[in-house]
Design a protein around this motif. Structure first.
Motif, PDB file in Angstrom:
ATOM      1  N   ALA A 188       0.914  -1.308   0.093  1.00  0.00           N
ATOM      2  CA  ALA A 188       0.108   0.042  -0.077  1.00  0.00           C
ATOM      3  C   ALA A 188       0.942   1.111  -0.011  1.00  0.00           C
ATOM      4  N   LEU A 189       1.950   1.406   0.674  1.00  0.00           N
ATOM      5  CA  LEU A 189       2.732   2.451   0.853  1.00  0.00           C
ATOM      6  C   LEU A 189       3.314   2.598  -0.570  1.00  0.00           C
ATOM      7  N   ALA A 190       4.183   1.326  -1.175  1.00  0.00           N
ATOM      8  CA  ALA A 190       4.453   1.516  -2.495  1.00  0.00           C
ATOM      9  C   ALA A 190       3.749   2.318  -3.432  1.00  0.00           C
ATOM     10  N   HIS A 191       2.408   1.775  -3.410  1.00  0.00           N
ATOM     11  CA  HIS A 191       1.519   2.629  -4.241  1.00  0.00           C
ATOM     12  C   HIS A 191       0.805   3.886  -3.964  1.00  0.00           C
ATOM     13  N   SER A 192       1.353   4.621  -2.777  1.00  0.00           N
ATOM     14  CA  SER A 192       0.861   5.761  -2.438  1.00  0.00           C
ATOM     15  C   SER A 192       1.745   7.162  -2.483  1.00  0.00           C
ATOM     16  N   GLY A 193       1.175   8.166  -2.377  1.00  0.00           N
ATOM     17  CA  GLY A 193       2.038   9.312  -2.594  1.00  0.00           C
ATOM     18  C   GLY A 193       2.796   9.795  -1.314  1.00  0.00           C
ATOM     19  N   GLY A 194       3.007   8.949  -0.224  1.00  0.00           N
ATOM     20  CA  GLY A 194       3.682   9.327   0.547  1.00  0.00           C
ATOM     21  C   GLY A 194       3.293   8.743   2.245  1.00  0.00           C
ATOM     22  N   LEU A 195       3.516   9.199   3.078  1.00  0.00           N
ATOM     23  CA  LEU A 195       3.550   8.419   4.249  1.00  0.00           C
ATOM     24  C   LEU A 195       3.162   9.708   5.544  1.00  0.00           C
ATOM     25  N   LEU A 196       1.953   9.678   6.188  1.00  0.00           N
ATOM     26  CA  LEU A 196       1.553  10.412   6.932  1.00  0.00           C
ATOM     27  C   LEU A 196       1.440   9.648   8.412  1.00  0.00           C
ATOM     28  N   VAL A 197       2.494  10.343   9.410  1.00  0.00           N
ATOM     29  CA  VAL A 197       2.321   9.134  10.798  1.00  0.00           C
ATOM     30  C   VAL A 197       1.570  10.211  11.887  1.00  0.00           C
ATOM     31  N   ILE A 198       0.505  10.013  12.350  1.00  0.00           N
ATOM     32  CA  ILE A 198      -0.009  10.507  13.419  1.00  0.00           C
ATOM     33  C   ILE A 198      -0.194   9.840  14.571  1.00  0.00           C
ATOM     34  N   GLY A 199       0.385  10.608  15.647  1.00  0.00           N
ATOM     35  CA  GLY A 199       0.272   9.974  17.096  1.00  0.00           C
ATOM     36  C   GLY A 199       1.199   8.794  17.501  1.00  0.00           C
ATOM     37  N   SER A 200       2.237   8.598  16.873  1.00  0.00           N
ATOM     38  CA  SER A 200       3.238   7.768  16.901  1.00  0.00           C
ATOM     39  C   SER A 200       4.553   8.350  17.077  1.00  0.00           C
ATOM     40  N   ARG A 207      11.089   4.438   7.047  1.00  0.00           N
ATOM     41  CA  ARG A 207      12.325   4.404   6.111  1.00  0.00           C
ATOM     42  C   ARG A 207      12.108   4.003   4.801  1.00  0.00           C
ATOM     43  N   GLN A 208      10.965   3.086   4.452  1.00  0.00           N
ATOM     44  CA  GLN A 208      10.554   2.714   3.128  1.00  0.00           C
ATOM     45  C   GLN A 208      10.088   3.947   2.436  1.00  0.00           C
ATOM     46  N   ALA A 209       9.504   4.889   2.982  1.00  0.00           N
ATOM     47  CA  ALA A 209       8.827   6.045   2.320  1.00  0.00           C
ATOM     48  C   ALA A 209       9.942   6.777   1.860  1.00  0.00           C
ATOM     49  N   VAL A 210      10.984   7.071   2.767  1.00  0.00           N
ATOM     50  CA  VAL A 210      12.096   7.865   2.602  1.00  0.00           C
ATOM     51  C   VAL A 210      12.915   7.434   1.400  1.00  0.00           C
ATOM     52  N   GLN A 211      13.115   5.903   1.508  1.00  0.00           N
ATOM     53  CA  GLN A 211      14.034   5.351   0.449  1.00  0.00           C
ATOM     54  C   GLN A 211      13.258   5.415  -0.826  1.00  0.00           C
ATOM     55  N   ALA A 212      11.809   5.575  -0.849  1.00  0.00           N
ATOM     56  CA  ALA A 212      11.292   5.581  -2.264  1.00  0.00           C
ATOM     57  C   ALA A 212      11.098   7.002  -2.687  1.00  0.00           C
ATOM     58  N   GLN A 213      11.823   7.883  -1.775  1.00  0.00           N
ATOM     59  CA  GLN A 213      11.680   9.368  -2.218  1.00  0.00           C
ATOM     60  C   GLN A 213      10.344   9.973  -2.203  1.00  0.00           C
ATOM     61  N   GLN A 214       9.397   9.378  -1.157  1.00  0.00           N
ATOM     62  CA  GLN A 214       8.137   9.688  -0.998  1.00  0.00           C
ATOM     63  C   GLN A 214       8.001  10.723   0.220  1.00  0.00           C
TER      64      GLN A 214
END
Length: 176
Positions: A82-94, A106-113
């Motif tokens: 799901a992350l690989a096919h998304s436009g980025g990652l929003l982390v809330i409350g963690s 880390r996966q998002a950053v490595q994929a330049q998301q």
């Protein structure tokens, strides 16, 4: 709810209804809700009957991963896809202090998301985040929704978000 013996899933509503049938006097109790969402209920639970699995009479537990437990591999793989096919990652409350969550940052950053963090205090991914918002979650989310619901012309002149180095964060106008 998941049976610890056979793995059968039981819907939460079914568990609730069966609990009420087995324990009708508990429906009359009122509880105050604590800040973390728990209920403060001053009741003797020694006679409470917990519904068993309909398939095998096994023990039912919430189908969640408790702190310190391993996330099932298939769930990790689904989240990674799901992350690989998304436009980025929003982390809330963690804080992402547990690797099971940090790996996705880390996966998002490595994929330049883009990686956007909304959390109070230190976050394990602070140094790799595109944007870090150290603010109250409820107030920030309410304000964001209100801003997004405004007509585009009314959002002009609002401050841009910046990352930890002070660089302007790339973001698009989602209401357009």
């Amino acid at each position: 709810m998941r049976c610890m013996q056979c793995g059968q899933l039981t819907p939460r509503l079914d568990m609730h209804q069966r609990s009420l049938q087995l324990n009708p006097t508990f429906a009359d109790h009122e509880a105050s809700v604590l800040a973390d969402g728990d209920a403060n209920l001053e009741v003797d639970f020694s006679q409470f009957q917990v519904p068993a699995c309909r398939s095998c009479d096994g023990i039912l537990k919430p189908d969640v991963v408790y702190f310190g437990d391993n996330v099932p591999r298939d769930r990790v793989e689904q989240a990674q896809q799901a992350l690989a096919h998304s436009g980025g990652l929003l982390v809330i409350g963690s804080s992402l202090m547990v690797f099971s969550g940090y790996r996705f940052a880390r996966q998002a950053v490595q994929a330049q998301q883009p990686l956007i963090l909304l959390n109070r205090g230190k976050n394990r991914a602070d140094d790799i985040a595109t944007v870090k918002l150290d603010s109250d979650l409820s107030a920030t989310l309410l304000s964001t929704v209100e801003r997004l619901l405004r007509p585009p012309g009314e959002r002009l002149g609002e401050p841009e978000l910046t990352n930890s180095e002070g660089s302007t964060a790339a973001h698009k106008n989602v209401a357009s």
